[in-house]
Design a protein around this motif. Structure first.
Motif, mmCIF file in Angstrom:
data_model
loop_
_atom_site.group_PDB
_atom_site.id
_atom_site.type_symbol
_atom_site.label_atom_id
_atom_site.label_comp_id
_atom_site.label_asym_id
_atom_site.label_seq_id
_atom_site.Cartn_x
_atom_site.Cartn_y
_atom_site.Cartn_z
ATOM 1 N N GLN A 61 0.809 -1.207 0.000
ATOM 2 C CA GLN A 61 0.000 0.000 0.000
ATOM 3 C C GLN A 61 0.849 1.266 0.000
ATOM 4 O O GLN A 61 0.534 2.235 -0.680
ATOM 5 C CB GLN A 61 -0.961 -0.007 1.198
ATOM 6 C CG GLN A 61 -1.856 1.226 1.222
ATOM 7 C CD GLN A 61 -3.021 1.085 2.160
ATOM 8 O OE1 GLN A 61 -3.472 -0.021 2.443
ATOM 9 N NE2 GLN A 61 -3.539 2.204 2.635
ATOM 10 N N LYS A 62 1.944 1.270 0.743
ATOM 11 C CA LYS A 62 2.828 2.441 0.797
ATOM 12 C C LYS A 62 3.358 2.794 -0.589
ATOM 13 O O LYS A 62 3.512 3.965 -0.923
ATOM 14 C CB LYS A 62 4.000 2.197 1.752
ATOM 15 C CG LYS A 62 3.618 2.205 3.198
ATOM 16 C CD LYS A 62 3.624 3.624 3.711
ATOM 17 C CE LYS A 62 3.395 3.628 5.206
ATOM 18 N NZ LYS A 62 2.562 4.706 5.643
ATOM 19 N N ASN A 72 -3.138 7.596 3.064
ATOM 20 C CA ASN A 72 -3.376 6.215 3.473
ATOM 21 C C ASN A 72 -4.863 5.857 3.415
ATOM 22 O O ASN A 72 -5.219 4.818 2.840
ATOM 23 C CB ASN A 72 -2.792 5.982 4.869
ATOM 24 C CG ASN A 72 -3.059 4.599 5.386
ATOM 25 O OD1 ASN A 72 -4.149 4.307 5.849
ATOM 26 N ND2 ASN A 72 -2.051 3.737 5.300
ATOM 27 N N PRO A 73 -5.759 6.686 3.978
ATOM 28 C CA PRO A 73 -7.186 6.323 3.924
ATOM 29 C C PRO A 73 -7.738 6.237 2.495
ATOM 30 O O PRO A 73 -8.565 5.379 2.200
ATOM 31 C CB PRO A 73 -7.876 7.442 4.705
ATOM 32 C CG PRO A 73 -6.818 8.032 5.569
ATOM 33 C CD PRO A 73 -5.535 7.871 4.817
ATOM 34 N N GLY A 77 -9.234 2.752 0.832
ATOM 35 C CA GLY A 77 -10.561 2.648 0.221
ATOM 36 C C GLY A 77 -10.507 2.075 -1.177
ATOM 37 O O GLY A 77 -11.309 1.199 -1.538
ATOM 38 N N ILE A 78 -9.555 2.544 -1.984
ATOM 39 C CA ILE A 78 -9.404 2.035 -3.349
ATOM 40 C C ILE A 78 -9.114 0.537 -3.326
ATOM 41 O O ILE A 78 -9.728 -0.246 -4.045
ATOM 42 C CB ILE A 78 -8.285 2.796 -4.099
ATOM 43 C CG1 ILE A 78 -8.712 4.253 -4.360
ATOM 44 C CG2 ILE A 78 -7.928 2.092 -5.414
ATOM 45 C CD1 ILE A 78 -7.583 5.152 -4.851
ATOM 46 N N LEU A 79 -8.178 0.139 -2.467
ATOM 47 C CA LEU A 79 -7.794 -1.277 -2.406
ATOM 48 C C LEU A 79 -8.915 -2.155 -1.875
ATOM 49 O O LEU A 79 -9.130 -3.268 -2.377
ATOM 50 C CB LEU A 79 -6.531 -1.444 -1.565
ATOM 51 C CG LEU A 79 -5.267 -0.813 -2.149
ATOM 52 C CD1 LEU A 79 -4.096 -0.970 -1.189
ATOM 53 C CD2 LEU A 79 -4.940 -1.378 -3.516
ATOM 54 N N TYR A 99 3.508 -5.594 6.391
ATOM 55 C CA TYR A 99 2.876 -5.127 5.156
ATOM 56 C C TYR A 99 2.131 -6.260 4.467
ATOM 57 O O TYR A 99 2.460 -7.417 4.635
ATOM 58 C CB TYR A 99 3.936 -4.591 4.179
ATOM 59 C CG TYR A 99 4.642 -3.366 4.683
ATOM 60 C CD1 TYR A 99 4.023 -2.124 4.684
ATOM 61 C CD2 TYR A 99 5.949 -3.445 5.162
ATOM 62 C CE1 TYR A 99 4.677 -0.999 5.149
ATOM 63 C CE2 TYR A 99 6.615 -2.324 5.627
ATOM 64 C CZ TYR A 99 5.976 -1.105 5.616
ATOM 65 O OH TYR A 99 6.618 0.000 6.076
ATOM 66 N N LYS A 100 1.160 -5.840 3.665
ATOM 67 C CA LYS A 100 0.458 -6.790 2.815
ATOM 68 C C LYS A 100 0.891 -6.561 1.378
ATOM 69 O O LYS A 100 0.915 -5.427 0.905
ATOM 70 C CB LYS A 100 -1.053 -6.621 2.945
ATOM 71 C CG LYS A 100 -1.592 -7.113 4.270
ATOM 72 C CD LYS A 100 -3.092 -7.150 4.266
ATOM 73 C CE LYS A 100 -3.591 -7.730 5.584
ATOM 74 N NZ LYS A 100 -5.045 -7.787 5.617
ATOM 75 N N THR A 101 1.245 -7.629 0.723
ATOM 76 C CA THR A 101 1.590 -7.575 -0.692
ATOM 77 C C THR A 101 0.301 -7.584 -1.494
ATOM 78 O O THR A 101 -0.617 -8.352 -1.203
ATOM 79 C CB THR A 101 2.460 -8.789 -1.072
ATOM 80 O OG1 THR A 101 3.650 -8.749 -0.290
ATOM 81 C CG2 THR A 101 2.811 -8.770 -2.540
ATOM 82 N N ILE A 102 0.254 -6.730 -2.491
ATOM 83 C CA ILE A 102 -0.946 -6.616 -3.319
ATOM 84 C C ILE A 102 -0.668 -7.285 -4.658
ATOM 85 O O ILE A 102 0.307 -6.971 -5.335
ATOM 86 C CB ILE A 102 -1.334 -5.144 -3.523
ATOM 87 C CG1 ILE A 102 -1.537 -4.484 -2.148
ATOM 88 C CG2 ILE A 102 -2.588 -5.033 -4.370
ATOM 89 C CD1 ILE A 102 -1.478 -2.997 -2.170
ATOM 90 N N GLY A 103 -1.531 -8.225 -5.004
ATOM 91 C CA GLY A 103 -1.393 -8.939 -6.268
ATOM 92 C C GLY A 103 -2.645 -8.792 -7.108
ATOM 93 O O GLY A 103 -3.723 -8.492 -6.595
#
Length: 152
Positions: A61-62, A72-73, A77-79, A99-103
């Motif tokens: 997310q960062k 951040n907010p 919301g988008i994610l 952290y969470k990895t976004i795939g």
């Protein structure tokens, strides 16, 4: 300007700021309309394209916040909406469990060409009557304006 005339204040800075805001609003509205068929908003589509283009990297997310200069907010919301619609997954990072990895999902891969087409369509409409030199000129101006705002 041909077409619709805008009621301006006849103060160059106020007029420029007003027109800049109008362009932003109308561009976003047109993009959102074009992305309706894909169940995406303009912001979601650009985030998704960033993720698609970054498939070979671990993105969190960062990274998205930095890339787009969003809070951040806003990115949260988008994610959340992209995940709820089945376009992305979020898993705990192997490198750093904070952290969470976004795939991206297969659903994202399936609509990639349409997303690119819609983005190109919107950009072509925005720059329709401008020369390459004019586009370079305003890009330079926008960079200076962004620098001015970022460094206050």
């Amino acid at each position: 300007l041909k077409g619709r005339q805008y009621e301006l204040m006849h103060d160059n800075k106020s007029d420029a700021a007003f027109l800049f805001k109008q362009i932003q609003l109308k561009f976003g509205k047109n993009c959102n309309h074009d992305f309706d068929e894909l169940d995406l908003t303009h912001s979601q589509a650009h985030t998704l394209m960033f993720l698609i283009r970054s498939q070979n990297k671990e993105i969190n997310q960062k990274d998205i916040e930095k890339k787009f200069g969003l809070s951040n907010p806003t990115v949260t919301g988008i994610l959340k909406r992209l995940e709820a619609k089945g376009f992305i997954t979020r898993t705990v990072s192997a490198a750093d469990n904070r952290y969470k990895t976004i795939g991206i999902t297969q659903k994202s891969r399936d609509i990639e060409a349409k997303v690119i087409k819609n983005i190109e369509k919107a950009q072509n409409k925005l720059f329709e009557n401008l020369t390459d030199e004019e586009i370079l000129f305003i890009t330079d101006i926008f960079k200076k304006m962004l620098y001015n705002i970022d460094n206050k």
